[in-house]
Design a protein around this motif. Structure first.
Motif, PDB file in Angstrom:
ATOM      1  N   GLU A 152      16.937  -0.058 -16.327  1.00 27.60           N
ATOM      2  CA  GLU A 152      16.115   1.154 -16.201  1.00 27.60           C
ATOM      3  C   GLU A 152      14.796   0.830 -15.491  1.00 27.60           C
ATOM      4  OE1 GLU A 152      16.823   4.168 -17.053  1.00 27.60           O
ATOM      5  OE2 GLU A 152      18.430   4.107 -18.540  1.00 27.60           O
ATOM      6  N   ARG A 153      14.350  -0.421 -15.610  1.00 27.87           N
ATOM      7  CA  ARG A 153      13.101  -0.840 -14.967  1.00 27.87           C
ATOM      8  C   ARG A 153      13.309  -1.147 -13.487  1.00 27.87           C
ATOM      9  NH1 ARG A 153       8.829  -3.529 -17.580  1.00 27.87           N
ATOM     10  NH2 ARG A 153      10.219  -4.261 -19.234  1.00 27.87           N
ATOM     11  N   PHE A 154      14.537  -1.574 -13.132  1.00 25.00           N
ATOM     12  CA  PHE A 154      14.761  -2.127 -11.800  1.00 25.00           C
ATOM     13  C   PHE A 154      15.546  -1.218 -10.868  1.00 25.00           C
ATOM     14  CE2 PHE A 154      14.941  -6.116 -14.546  1.00 25.00           C
ATOM     15  CZ  PHE A 154      13.566  -6.281 -14.496  1.00 25.00           C
ATOM     16  N   GLY A 155      16.226  -0.196 -11.373  1.00 27.79           N
ATOM     17  CA  GLY A 155      17.084   0.570 -10.484  1.00 27.79           C
ATOM     18  C   GLY A 155      17.321   1.992 -10.935  1.00 27.79           C
ATOM     19  N   VAL A 156      18.244   2.628 -10.219  1.00 24.86           N
ATOM     20  CA  VAL A 156      18.669   3.989 -10.550  1.00 24.86           C
ATOM     21  C   VAL A 156      20.189   4.002 -10.626  1.00 24.86           C
ATOM     22  CG1 VAL A 156      16.659   5.077  -9.471  1.00 24.86           C
ATOM     23  CG2 VAL A 156      18.714   4.668  -8.098  1.00 24.86           C
ATOM     24  N   ARG A 157      20.724   4.920 -11.419  1.00 26.66           N
ATOM     25  CA  ARG A 157      22.179   5.040 -11.537  1.00 26.66           C
ATOM     26  C   ARG A 157      22.769   5.640 -10.264  1.00 26.66           C
ATOM     27  NH1 ARG A 157      20.441   5.646 -16.767  1.00 26.66           N
ATOM     28  NH2 ARG A 157      21.654   4.500 -18.347  1.00 26.66           N
ATOM     29  N   ASP A 198       0.822  -1.210   0.000  1.00 17.70           N
ATOM     30  CA  ASP A 198       0.000   0.000   0.000  1.00 17.70           C
ATOM     31  C   ASP A 198       0.859   1.265   0.000  1.00 17.70           C
ATOM     32  OD1 ASP A 198       0.902  -0.593   2.560  1.00 17.70           O
ATOM     33  OD2 ASP A 198      -0.741   0.499   3.517  1.00 17.70           O
ATOM     34  N   ALA A 199       2.165   1.100   0.161  1.00 15.13           N
ATOM     35  CA  ALA A 199       3.096   2.242   0.117  1.00 15.13           C
ATOM     36  C   ALA A 199       4.398   1.739  -0.501  1.00 15.13           C
ATOM     37  CB  ALA A 199       3.322   2.794   1.516  1.00 15.13           C
ATOM     38  N   PRO A 200       4.374   1.369  -1.776  1.00 11.57           N
ATOM     39  CA  PRO A 200       5.499   0.639  -2.360  1.00 11.57           C
ATOM     40  C   PRO A 200       6.819   1.406  -2.394  1.00 11.57           C
ATOM     41  CG  PRO A 200       3.864   1.207  -4.030  1.00 11.57           C
ATOM     42  CD  PRO A 200       3.246   1.496  -2.708  1.00 11.57           C
ATOM     43  N   LEU A 201       6.788   2.714  -2.327  1.00  5.87           N
ATOM     44  CA  LEU A 201       8.035   3.481  -2.402  1.00  5.87           C
ATOM     45  C   LEU A 201       8.621   3.787  -1.020  1.00  5.87           C
ATOM     46  CD1 LEU A 201       7.167   5.915  -5.333  1.00  5.87           C
ATOM     47  CD2 LEU A 201       8.506   3.810  -5.410  1.00  5.87           C
ATOM     48  N   LYS A 202       7.924   3.395   0.047  1.00  5.19           N
ATOM     49  CA  LYS A 202       8.447   3.610   1.394  1.00  5.19           C
ATOM     50  C   LYS A 202       9.411   2.487   1.767  1.00  5.19           C
ATOM     51  CE  LYS A 202       5.142   6.426   3.941  1.00  5.19           C
ATOM     52  NZ  LYS A 202       4.201   6.461   5.072  1.00  5.19           N
ATOM     53  N   ARG A 203      10.581   2.882   2.318  1.00  3.43           N
ATOM     54  CA  ARG A 203      11.564   1.890   2.737  1.00  3.43           C
ATOM     55  C   ARG A 203      11.647   1.855   4.266  1.00  3.43           C
ATOM     56  NH1 ARG A 203      13.930   4.617  -1.406  1.00  3.43           N
ATOM     57  NH2 ARG A 203      14.370   3.414  -3.293  1.00  3.43           N
ATOM     58  N   LEU A 253       9.900   0.384 -11.388  1.00  8.08           N
ATOM     59  CA  LEU A 253       8.840  -0.615 -11.532  1.00  8.08           C
ATOM     60  C   LEU A 253       7.661  -0.299 -10.614  1.00  8.08           C
ATOM     61  CD1 LEU A 253       7.796  -3.432 -12.517  1.00  8.08           C
ATOM     62  CD2 LEU A 253       9.087  -4.431 -10.615  1.00  8.08           C
ATOM     63  N   LEU A 254       7.949   0.241  -9.448  1.00 11.21           N
ATOM     64  CA  LEU A 254       6.916   0.441  -8.430  1.00 11.21           C
ATOM     65  C   LEU A 254       6.229   1.793  -8.526  1.00 11.21           C
ATOM     66  CD1 LEU A 254       9.016  -0.965  -5.445  1.00 11.21           C
ATOM     67  CD2 LEU A 254       7.084  -2.116  -6.532  1.00 11.21           C
ATOM     68  N   ARG A 255       6.825   2.708  -9.287  1.00 13.40           N
ATOM     69  CA  ARG A 255       6.391   4.102  -9.195  1.00 13.40           C
ATOM     70  C   ARG A 255       4.941   4.321  -9.599  1.00 13.40           C
ATOM     71  NH1 ARG A 255      10.870   6.354 -11.155  1.00 13.40           N
ATOM     72  NH2 ARG A 255      11.711   6.565  -9.053  1.00 13.40           N
ATOM     73  N   ASP A 256       4.498   3.682 -10.691  1.00  6.07           N
ATOM     74  CA  ASP A 256       3.115   3.964 -11.132  1.00  6.07           C
ATOM     75  C   ASP A 256       2.067   3.155 -10.367  1.00  6.07           C
ATOM     76  OD1 ASP A 256       3.252   1.417 -12.150  1.00  6.07           O
ATOM     77  OD2 ASP A 256       2.992   1.982 -14.249  1.00  6.07           O
ATOM     78  N   GLY A 257       2.507   2.231  -9.534  1.00  9.43           N
ATOM     79  CA  GLY A 257       1.584   1.494  -8.669  1.00  9.43           C
ATOM     80  C   GLY A 257       0.911   0.298  -9.305  1.00  9.43           C
ATOM     81  N   ALA A 258       1.040   0.101 -10.637  1.00  5.07           N
ATOM     82  CA  ALA A 258       0.316  -0.984 -11.307  1.00  5.07           C
ATOM     83  C   ALA A 258       0.838  -2.352 -10.879  1.00  5.07           C
ATOM     84  CB  ALA A 258       0.420  -0.827 -12.820  1.00  5.07           C
ATOM     85  N   PHE A 259       2.161  -2.482 -10.809  1.00  2.65           N
ATOM     86  CA  PHE A 259       2.740  -3.768 -10.424  1.00  2.65           C
ATOM     87  C   PHE A 259       2.371  -4.099  -8.980  1.00  2.65           C
ATOM     88  CE2 PHE A 259       6.255  -6.128  -8.440  1.00  2.65           C
ATOM     89  CZ  PHE A 259       6.188  -7.291  -9.177  1.00  2.65           C
ATOM     90  N   ALA A 260       2.493  -3.121  -8.083  1.00  2.09           N
ATOM     91  CA  ALA A 260       2.146  -3.355  -6.682  1.00  2.09           C
ATOM     92  C   ALA A 260       0.672  -3.718  -6.543  1.00  2.09           C
ATOM     93  CB  ALA A 260       2.476  -2.114  -5.847  1.00  2.09           C
TER      94      ALA A 260
END
Length: 861
Positions: free
Chosen positions: A579-584, A530-535, A610-617
C-alpha cells in the motif's frame, strides 16, 4: 655447472669472510646510521667502476646521497610518494633496460616508510625486485635501518636476499656480523667481526662475544615498540593523542597524517576528509580494517557522506540514519596477494604498452585462481564470526574509484553473499568473491575506461568494502524495503518546468541492483524531487509497461542472489507494505482470473503513495543538497531505505561520489522550419546530455527487422562488429559518429537490443536507442544508472526515439541516399551489410540539435 663470477666488496678482509660476492647477489646492510652504509658503498662502487662494470644508483631516500655526482654512475631519481606500484614498476623498467650484469646501489629502504606507511609493502617490493636482479646476474646493495621493521618483514627480506649483514657501532669500534650468506660457509663466518682498517677480525672468545652482544642489543630490549610495524606505531601514537584533551593542535596534525595513509592522495578528497573526519573517526576506521593501506574511494565516499550528515548543524539526521558496521580490506592486501601468488612478473608484462590489453586476460584468470595469504585469511574469518549468518556484500573500493572526474561506475565487481552454511563454506564463498573483484581490475571494460581517462599509467590498488546488507528477513528472503540512486543535479530533466537543482531518484523495491544497472524488461521509478509524481512517460498503459516487475533479493534457503517476480512475492504473503509502494492493477488481475490463474492482488510499483505527501521527496532532496553543499560539487549516491515501526524512513547511504554533469541547462535555438526531405528525426524529450548543436559525419545504424531475424550467435557477432567499427574512430572530433540501434545498447539479452560492452561504443559522440515495439525492443531512459554515468563521463549524447508516439518523427530512409560503407571498412563482415549500415555523410553532414530547456530534439541534413 659453471661457478658464478666473483665480485669484490672493495674490502679484502670482508671478501675473505664472505668468500667474495657472487654475480646475482643482493646484499642487505642492516645499519644504525646511513653514514656507516655509505662508507661501505663507496669502495664497492669504486672497484666495480675500475672493473668496467655499469653502476646504477637508485635515489629515493630522504637521507644524504650515498654517491656524489660523479662520472660513470647512472643515477635514477624515483618518487616513492607516487605509490608502491608506480615505484616498483619503474624499478623493474630500469632494471630491464640496464640488462645483465649491472651493479646497483639502492638508498635505504626504510625511507620508503614515509611514503607507504607500512613495511609490509617494503617486504613486497624486495620480494619482487630481488629475484629479478638475481636472474640478470646483477649485484645490488640495499640498506635497512636496524629496528625499523617488524620481525615479519625482516624475515621476508632475510629469506629472499642472498647476503644480509649487520653493521653496528660499539665502544667506538665498527662490527660486521653476517646473518645470511647464501651457499657459502666457514667456521667463523657468522661471528661478529671487528673492523681494523681493511682487516675484519672475528670475535672468537665467549667472554668478548657476550659483552659485545649485550652492548649492541641493549637498545632493542629497552624499546619493544621498535619491532612493531611503522603502521601500528603510528596508530598507537594516534590513540595516545586522542586520549589527551589538551592535544588539539597535535590531534589536527595527526588527522592529516592518518588521512594520507588510509584515505588517499587526491587533494580534493583529502581536503574533505580532513574537514569532516575527526581523529576518533579515523581510529574507528582503523579498528575495522583488515590489512593495511588505503580504504579506497568507495569506502571514503560512504564514510564522508555519513559524517557530513551527522555533522549537519541545521538538521538532525540521526533519527533517519541506519547505523553501519562496515569492514575495510586495505589496499596493501591486493599487492600482497599478487606477490604471494607469484603474479608480479605477469603484472609487469601487462604494464607494458604492448601488453596492456594482450596480457590482461591471462593475468585476470591467474588472479582468480590464487589464494589469500594466511594472515589475511585469519582476519577475514574473524570478520565472518562477527557478522554471523547475516547477508553481506563485498564491494570494490579501488584507489581511483569515486573520485572527482572518475566514477568507475560499474567497472569493477561487487558481490552479494547470502552467507549461509558452515564457517568453511561461508569463508570459501567470501574468498571467491574477493578473488573475482581483484581480477576485475584487469577487465577489458575497466582497462579501456582507464586508458580513455588517461589513467592507464596511474597506480590502481584494489581495496574492498565489506558491509552487512541493509534489509530484513521476510520468510526465507532477505532484502530492504527500497533501494536506489540519487543525483543532486538533474540536468537531464524530462519536463521544462522541472528544476535541475532539485535532484532526482532512481528507485526500486528490494536490492538496488535494478536501480544501478539496465535490467532487461524492467524499469525503476524515476523521481524528479521537485515534481515527484511526474513521470517521463504518459498514461496508465505506459505506467504498466515501464514499471518494475521483478525484485532482486537474497534467497536464504538457496544461499544465493535471486530475482523473484513481484507477483510471486505477493502470493507468498510476506507482509510487504505494498500500500506504501504501489497501486492495485485491477485490469491485469481480472485478466489473470479469466485465464484461470486464480484471484489475487496485482500491484504496480508506482511509489506514488510514498511520494504523494512530498515529505519523503523533501527529505531526500535535503540530503542530496546537504552533500552537494559540502562537496561543493554535484553528487551521486546509492542508498537503501527501511521503514521503522513509526514509518520513519531509515536511510543507509552505501555510496557517495562526485557526479559528472554537463553544467547548467543552456538554450540552443532550433530551426523553425526543416524541409521534409531534410529531416532525419525529431522528438520531444527523451534525451540526455544537455543542450547540443553538433555536426555528425558518420552514422552507424542497426536495422531492427534484419537484426531480429539473426540467430543468437549472429546477434553477438553484430555487437563485436560494432565494436570493431568503433575502434576505427581514431578521432571523435574528426569523425563525429552517431550510433543507432533497436532497443537497448549494452543489454546482456540480445533479444532486447545489441549486447555491446561500453568499450565497444566509447568513441561515438551520440547514441540513439530506437523503439521497435512489435518485437519488444524498447529503449530505457537510464537516468542515474552506471550506463548513464559512462555516457556522461565519455561526453556521449543519448537519445531515445519512440516512432509510434505523438511528437516523434523518424525517417531512416533519409540515409539511403548514401552508400553503405561497411564493406569498405570491414570486408570480412560483408555478410552483415543488410543488418549494419555505415553512412558517411558528405558536405556539411547531419546537424544534431537539442534544447534541454524546451525539451526539443532534431537531426537533419
Amino acid at each position: 655447472m659453471p661457478t658464478a663470477e666473483r665480485v669484490t666488496t672493495g674490502f679484502t678482509g670482508l671478501d675473505e669472510i664472505l668468500d667474495g660476492l657472487r654475480a646475482g647477489d643482493n646484499v642487505v646492510w642492516n645499519v644504525d646510521d646511513i653514514a656507516d652504509y655509505r662508507r661501505f658503498v663507496s669502495p664497492y662502487v669504486r672497484q666495480a667502476r675500475e672493473a668496467g662494470k655499469k653502476v646504477v644508483y637508485m635515489r629515493f631516500g630522504r637521507h644524504e646521497p650515498l654517491l656524489d655526482e660523479e662520472a660513470g654512475v647512472i643515477r635514477h631519481k624515483l618518487d616513492a610518494f607516487r605509490g608502491f606500484e608506480s615505484f616498483a614498476t619503474r624499478v623493474h623498467q630500469i632494471v630491464t633496460a640496464e640488462g645483465v650484469g649491472a651493479f646497483y646501489v639502492f638508498d635505504c629502504l626504510s625511507d620508503l616508510l614515509s611514503a607507504w606507511a607500512t613495511d609490509l609493502m617494503i617486504g613486497n617490493f624486495f620480494q619482487v625486485t630481488c629475484p629479478y636482479l638475481f636472474e640478470l646476474d646483477t649485484v645490488a646493495y640495499f640498506a635497512l635501518r636496524r629496528g625499523s621493521h617488524s620481525h615479519q618483514t625482516f624475515g621476508r627480506i632475510l629469506n629472499t636476499t642472498q647476503v644480509l649483514l649487520n653493521l653496528q657501532q660499539g665502544g667506538g669500534a665498527t662490527y660486521i656480523q653476517p646473518v645470511k650468506v647464501w651457499e657459502r660457509r666457514s667456521p667463523t663466518m657468522f661471528l661478529p667481526h671487528l673492523q681494523d682498517g681493511a682487516r675484519f677480525i672475528p670475535v672468537a672468545n665467549s667472554y668478548d662475544a657476550t659483552n659485545l652482544l649485550n652492548t649492541l642489543t641493549r637498545d632493542d630490549a629497552s624499546s619493544p615498540r621498535r619491532q612493531l610495524d611503522y603502521w601500528y606505531q603510528l596508530f598507537l601514537e594516534a590513540e595516545a593523542l586522542a586520549a589527551d584533551p589538551t592535544a588539539g593542535e597535535a590531534q589536527r596534525e595527526m588527522v592529516d597524517r592518518l588521512c594520507r595513509v588510509i584515505i588517499g592522495r587526491e587533494d580534493r578528497m583529502l581536503s574533505l576528509a580532513k574537514e569532516h573526519l575527526a581523529l576518533e573517526d579515523l581510529l574507528h576506521v582503523k579498528s575495522r580494517m583488515i590489512g593495511t593501506g588505503y580504504i579506497g574511494g568507495k569506502a571514503v565516499g560512504m564514510l564522508l557522506a555519513r559524517q557530513i550528515l551527522l555533522n549537519d548543524k541545521s538538521f538532525d539526521w540521526r533519527p533517519y540514519m541506519e547505523t553501519h558496521d562496515s569492514f575495510h580490506v586495505g589496499s596493501d592486501v591486493y599487492y600482497s596477494y599478487l606477490v604471494h601468488n607469484g603474479l608480479w612478473k605477469p603484472l609487469m608484462q601487462q604494464k607494458s604498452p604492448e601488453g596492456y590489453f594482450a596480457a590482461a586476460g591471462e593475468l585476470r584468470e591467474k588472479i582468480r585462481q590464487g589464494r589469500l595469504p594466511g594472515e589475511t585469511r585469519q582476519e577475514l574469518k574473524k570478520m565472518l564470526d562477527y557478522f554471523g549468518q547475516y547477508p553481506i556484500i563485498v564491494r570494490s573500493s579501488s584507489l581511483l574509484e569515486d573520485g572527482f572526474g572518475n566514477a568507475f561506475a560499474g567497472k569493477y565487481d561487487s558481490f552479494f553473499l547470502a552467507n549461509q552454511g558452515s564457517p568453511e563454506e561461508r569463508y570459501e564463498k567470501l574468498e571467491e568473491a574477493i578473488r573475482k573483484i581483484f581480477a576485475s581490475a584487469m577487465s577489458e571494460d575497466a582497462l579501456a575506461y582507464r586508458r580513455a581517462r588517461g589513467l592507464d599509467r596511474a597506480e590502481e590498488q584494489m581495496a574492498l568494502l565489506i558491509q552487512r546488507v541493509s534489509g530484513s528477513y521476510r520468510g526465507h528472503y532477505y532484502f530492504p524495503d527500497l533501494a536506489g540512486v540519487g543525483v543532486s543535479c538533474n540536468t537531464f530533466v524530462w519536463d521544462k518546468e522541472m528544476d535541475p537543482k532539485a535532484g532526482m531518484l532512481r528507485m526500486v523495491l528490494g536490492l538496488g541492483t535494478r536501480a544501478v544497472d539496465r535490467v532487461e524488461g524492467d524499469y525503476p521509478r524515476l523521481v524528479a524531487l521537485d515534481a515527484p509524481l511526474k513521470r517521463p512517460l504518459k498514461g496508465f498503459e505506459d505506467t504498466r509497461r515501464f514499471s518494475q516487475r521483478d525484485v532482486d533479493l537474497l534467497d536464504i534457503d538457496g544461499n544465493e542472489l535471486r530475482t523473484v517476480s513481484l507477483l510471486q512475492l505477493t502470493r507468498e504473503e510476506l507482509g510487504l507494505d505494498l500500500e506504501r509502494f504501489g497501486v492495485r492493477d485491477r485490469e491485469t488481475a481480472q485478466r489473470l482470473a479469466e485465464r484461470g490463474r486464480g484471484t489475487q492482488d496485482v500491484w504496480l510499483l508506482t511509489f506514488d503513495p510514498l511520494l504523494r505527501d512530498g515529505a519523503f521527496a523533501a527529505l531526500m532532496r535535503r540530503l542530496l543538497q546537504t552533500l552537494e553543499g559540502a562537496y561543493q560539487y554535484p553528487v551521486d549516491v546509492e542508498f537503501t531505505i527501511n521503514f521503522a515501526g513509526d514509518s520513519t524512513p531509515l536511510i543507509n547511504l552505501v555510496q557517495c561520489r562526485p557526479l559528472q554533469t554537463k553544467g547548467e541547462p543552456t538554450r540552443v535555438t532550433l530551426p523553425e522550419k526543416i524541409e521534409p526531405e531534410q529531416l532525419f528525426f525529431r522528438s520531444e524529450g527523451n534525451f540526455m546530455g544537455g543542450s547540443v548543436s553538433r555536426t555528425i559525419r558518420r552514422v552507424i545504424s542497426v536495422d531492427p527487422q534484419e537484426y531480429t531475424r539473426l540467430t543468437l550467435s549472429e546477434k553477438y557477432e553484430v555487437a563485436r562488429l560494432v565494436g570493431r567499427i568503433n575502434k576505427r574512430v581514431e578521432d571523435r572530433e574528426a569523425t563525429p559518429t552517431l550510433l543507432m540501434g533497436p532497443g537497448r545498447w549494452g543489454t546482456t539479452t540480445p533479444s532486447l537490443g545489441v549486447p555491446v560492452t561500453f568499450a565497444e561504443i566509447s568513441n561515438v559522440v551520440a547514441l540513439a536507442e530506437v523503439a521497435f515495439q512489435s518485437e519488444g525492443l524498447m529503449p530505457e531512459l537510464s537516468f542515474g544508472s552506471h550506463f548513464f554515468q559512462d555516457l556522461v563521463e565519455a561526453d556521449i549524447f543519448y537519445l531515445a526515439l519512440f516512432p509510434d508516439q505523438k511528437g516523434c518523427t523518424y525517417r531512416p530512409a533519409a540515409l539511403l541516399d548514401f552508400p553503405n560503407a561497411l564493406e569498405g571498412l570491414m570486408p570480412a563482415s560483408s555478410k552483415y551489410r543488410k543488418v549494419v549500415r555505415v553512412s558517411e555523410i558528405p558536405g556539411e553532414g547531419l546537424k544534431l540539435m537539442a534544447d534541454v530547456v524546451n525539451q526539443n530534439l532534431i537531426c537533419f541534413l
